[in-house]
Enzyme design. Sequence first.
Site, short mmCIF file in Angstrom:
data_model
loop_
_atom_site.label_atom_id
_atom_site.label_comp_id
_atom_site.label_asym_id
_atom_site.label_seq_id
_atom_site.Cartn_x
_atom_site.Cartn_y
_atom_site.Cartn_z
N ILE A 62 0.80 -1.14 0.14
CA ILE A 62 -0.09 -0.13 0.16
C ILE A 62 0.80 1.45 0.01
CG2 ILE A 62 -2.00 -1.07 1.11
CD1 ILE A 62 -1.56 0.68 3.56
N GLN A 104 8.61 8.94 13.83
CA GLN A 104 7.28 8.09 14.24
C GLN A 104 5.96 8.57 13.58
OE1 GLN A 104 6.88 6.14 17.88
NE2 GLN A 104 8.89 6.31 18.56
N TYR A 192 0.54 6.73 16.39
CA TYR A 192 -0.56 5.66 16.15
C TYR A 192 -1.72 6.12 16.17
CZ TYR A 192 -2.61 1.28 15.95
OH TYR A 192 -3.34 -0.11 15.69
N GLY A 193 -2.14 6.78 17.16
CA GLY A 193 -3.52 7.28 17.42
C GLY A 193 -3.75 8.36 16.69
N LYS A 196 -5.09 6.48 13.37
CA LYS A 196 -6.16 5.85 13.47
C LYS A 196 -7.35 7.01 13.75
CE LYS A 196 -4.60 1.78 12.97
NZ LYS A 196 -5.05 0.96 11.73
N ARG A 230 -2.89 -10.25 20.14
CA ARG A 230 -1.61 -10.93 20.25
C ARG A 230 -1.16 -11.05 18.80
NH1 ARG A 230 -4.39 -14.09 23.96
NH2 ARG A 230 -4.57 -15.66 22.55
#
Length: 275
Positions: A62, A104, A192-193, A196, A230
């Site tokens: 992607i 990041q 990351y948050g 999303k 997991r």
Amino acid sequence: MSTKVAVVTGSNKGIGLSIVRALCKQYEGDVYLTARDTGRGEEAVTSLTSEGLKPMFHQLDINDLNSITTAAAFFKDKYGGVDVLVNNAGIAFKVADTAPFAVQAEVTLKTNFFATRDMLTHFLPIVKAGGRVVNVSSFVGSRTLNQCSPAHQQRFRSEDITEEELVGMMEQFVDEAKKGEHKKGGWPDTAYGMSKTGLTTLSMIHARQLSKERPNDGILLNACCPGWVRTDMAGPKAPKSPDEGAITPVYLALLPPGATEPHGKFVSDKEVQPW
């Protein structure tokens, strides 16, 4: 009657692999496992084949626009489009990772938001009537939304935010993170948050567009949280197995013909969540 087809991005391991496994068992049509690395993808197909399942493989990275357009052309040519699209591919830095926040922010949003958006740009036009689109997001996104400034929260939740405005906000977050000024700009300390939050908001924008532009096609598009699972990404302490994590994405991918909801929602454990 042409064969139906389901496509799952980033599906050579983890939740993506479990989504393919479940679709192979429950979906009446061809199911494509896709991966950036052809060797790993084909290994994953072999392992599912040994379970008596029949997934197919197509290379799809992607982060590579050429790979996206090649895949879109393949599915358009072979199947006349796509019936189910699960955008599962994503990345996360480990908590202990020492990469600077600026790095990041740029790397995480590049894949989780901008590359997923590229997928949707090229694949949404070929989603067939009655299609199902599932964007694998995270409850971390809704938690992050509540940590944004009131002004940012208002825009993310607004019914009239456009894709262009959202892209501008995501670019602003990355730019300010690079300068070390993201907190001053009203953004929280989680790349990351934020990726999303952006993906869930994008899902809502696209759902509204589909309702407006293709009102009779019955396409349902949602974002979901698989839960804490997991995987290599989330670590060994998570309570859910990958197969358990696949339950909600698969539920949304297999919403029955004629269903009208959920659409444009954020769903976790098969339940629509507040945004």
